[in-house]
Motif scaffolding. Structure first.
Motif, PDB file in Angstrom:
ATOM      1  N   LYS A 128      24.633  43.208  40.747  1.00 38.88           N
ATOM      2  CA  LYS A 128      25.706  44.169  40.885  1.00 38.88           C
ATOM      3  C   LYS A 128      26.918  43.811  40.020  1.00 38.88           C
ATOM      4  O   LYS A 128      27.826  44.627  39.837  1.00 38.88           O
ATOM      5  N   ARG A 179      31.972  34.810  45.955  1.00 39.96           N
ATOM      6  CA  ARG A 179      32.474  35.798  46.912  1.00 39.96           C
ATOM      7  C   ARG A 179      31.734  37.099  46.659  1.00 39.96           C
ATOM      8  O   ARG A 179      31.916  37.755  45.625  1.00 39.96           O
ATOM      9  N   GLY A 204      31.744  40.170  47.795  1.00 45.72           N
ATOM     10  CA  GLY A 204      32.355  41.482  47.691  1.00 45.72           C
ATOM     11  C   GLY A 204      33.459  41.600  46.661  1.00 45.72           C
ATOM     12  O   GLY A 204      34.048  42.665  46.510  1.00 45.72           O
ATOM     13  N   SER A 216      34.094  45.064  41.108  1.00 48.93           N
ATOM     14  CA  SER A 216      34.448  46.473  40.993  1.00 48.93           C
ATOM     15  C   SER A 216      33.728  47.060  39.797  1.00 48.93           C
ATOM     16  O   SER A 216      33.661  46.429  38.730  1.00 48.93           O
ATOM     17  N   ALA A 225      32.643  40.297  53.346  1.00 54.59           N
ATOM     18  CA  ALA A 225      32.373  40.793  51.996  1.00 54.59           C
ATOM     19  C   ALA A 225      32.774  42.258  51.861  1.00 54.59           C
ATOM     20  O   ALA A 225      33.317  42.680  50.837  1.00 54.59           O
ATOM     21  N   LYS A 226      32.509  43.030  52.910  1.00 57.30           N
ATOM     22  CA  LYS A 226      32.861  44.454  52.889  1.00 57.30           C
ATOM     23  C   LYS A 226      34.378  44.633  52.885  1.00 57.30           C
ATOM     24  O   LYS A 226      34.923  45.482  52.166  1.00 57.30           O
ATOM     25  N   ILE A 238      22.319  40.831  44.793  1.00 56.51           N
ATOM     26  CA  ILE A 238      23.785  40.849  44.772  1.00 56.51           C
ATOM     27  C   ILE A 238      24.294  40.513  43.371  1.00 56.51           C
ATOM     28  O   ILE A 238      25.214  41.160  42.858  1.00 56.51           O
ATOM     29  N   GLU A 280      36.658  42.407  51.799  1.00 55.44           N
ATOM     30  CA  GLU A 280      37.240  41.964  50.535  1.00 55.44           C
ATOM     31  C   GLU A 280      36.948  42.967  49.410  1.00 55.44           C
ATOM     32  O   GLU A 280      37.752  43.131  48.490  1.00 55.44           O
ATOM     33  N   ARG A 281      35.817  43.638  49.507  1.00 53.58           N
ATOM     34  CA  ARG A 281      35.496  44.663  48.513  1.00 53.58           C
ATOM     35  C   ARG A 281      36.524  45.789  48.549  1.00 53.58           C
ATOM     36  O   ARG A 281      36.983  46.278  47.502  1.00 53.58           O
ATOM     37  N   LYS A 282      36.903  46.206  49.750  1.00 49.17           N
ATOM     38  CA  LYS A 282      37.907  47.260  49.905  1.00 49.17           C
ATOM     39  C   LYS A 282      39.248  46.817  49.329  1.00 49.17           C
ATOM     40  O   LYS A 282      39.940  47.588  48.649  1.00 49.17           O
ATOM     41  N   LEU A 313      28.804  39.361  55.933  1.00 47.03           N
ATOM     42  CA  LEU A 313      28.717  40.710  55.365  1.00 47.03           C
ATOM     43  C   LEU A 313      29.967  41.525  55.680  1.00 47.03           C
ATOM     44  O   LEU A 313      30.429  42.314  54.847  1.00 47.03           O
TER      45      LEU A 313
END
Length: 222
Positions: free
Chosen positions: A151, A113, A115, A118, A89-90, A148, A92-94, A86
């Motif tokens: 999303k 993956r 995260g 967009s 994932a957070k 997930i 890589e999202r950023k 997690l």
């Protein structure tokens, strides 16, 4: 989305399966005049860089997942590693959101993956595992995974509907997410002259369905 836009292709570094099944998708995108930005970590990124040395790439944080050698400890070890997953994932999202904000990415294809997505661009999630079979916790793990998946704008399952298929119950649950789309797998092997004489050649065979031409053009989604 018109050609010459940049599509981020980001497979999970968990073995080489995720990276290898992205190879024909990358080729299809390039054939349609899309630009491709590679993103992953470890051996998965190394493989894609070897296959496409001309393409730009970004490194993502690793999930660093390991299996327990003892079957009865499998679920416990996966649970213990979930905070690490997690966190990755957070992170890589950023990174992805920053790349989108910087105008580097116009569309996303994420192979498992969590995260890499967009809300600002069309984001696709690739998985063959809509149903996460985990024994007594299958209901919970599958529900979390589908949460997930929802999303993303679309979920591509590399399989076909007819039986026999490749993923069975994993990719064909009774109630798949509404954004699920099946696409026929394709061969990622091509002819290449070996640099030296081969003394031993080993090959592995896959089901016939896995070597059929790509029936769904990935570029059409963008």
């Amino acid at each position: 989305m018109k050609p010459n836009k940049t599509i981020l292709v980001a497979p999970l570094n968990w073995g080489l399966g995720h990276a290898t099944r992205c190879i024909p998708i990358i080729r299809a995108l390039l054939a349609q005049q899309y630009k491709v930005l590679l993103a992953s970590d470890g051996v998965a990124l190394a493989l894609l860089r070897e296959e496409f040395p001309q393409l730009p790439y970004k490194e993502l944080p690793g999930y660093n997942i390991s299996y327990s050698k003892k079957k009865h400890l499998f679920k416990a070890q996966m649970l213990l590693q979930s905070p690490r997953m997690l966190k990755a994932a957070k992170e890589e999202r950023k990174l992805v959101e920053q790349w989108v904000d910087d105008g580097l990415v116009d569309g996303i294809i994420s192979d498992n993956r969590l995260g890499v997505r967009s809300a600002a661009v069309y984001s696709v999630f690739i998985t063959h595992q809509l149903e996460v079979l985990s024994g007594s916790t299958t209901g919970i793990s599958s529900k979390l995974h589908k949460y997930i998946i929802k999303k993303f704008d679309a979920c591509w399952v590399p399989d076909h509907k007819a039986k026999p298929n490749l993923s069975g119950r994993l990719g064909h649950p009774a109630k798949p997410p509404k954004n699920t789309q099946l696409y026929r797998c394709t061969e990622s092997v091509y002819k290449k002259r070996p640099p030296h004489k081969i003394r031993l050649f080993v090959t592995a065979f896959r089901p016939r369905a896995a070597t059929q031409p790509l029936r769904r053009d990935p570029a059409r989604s963008f």
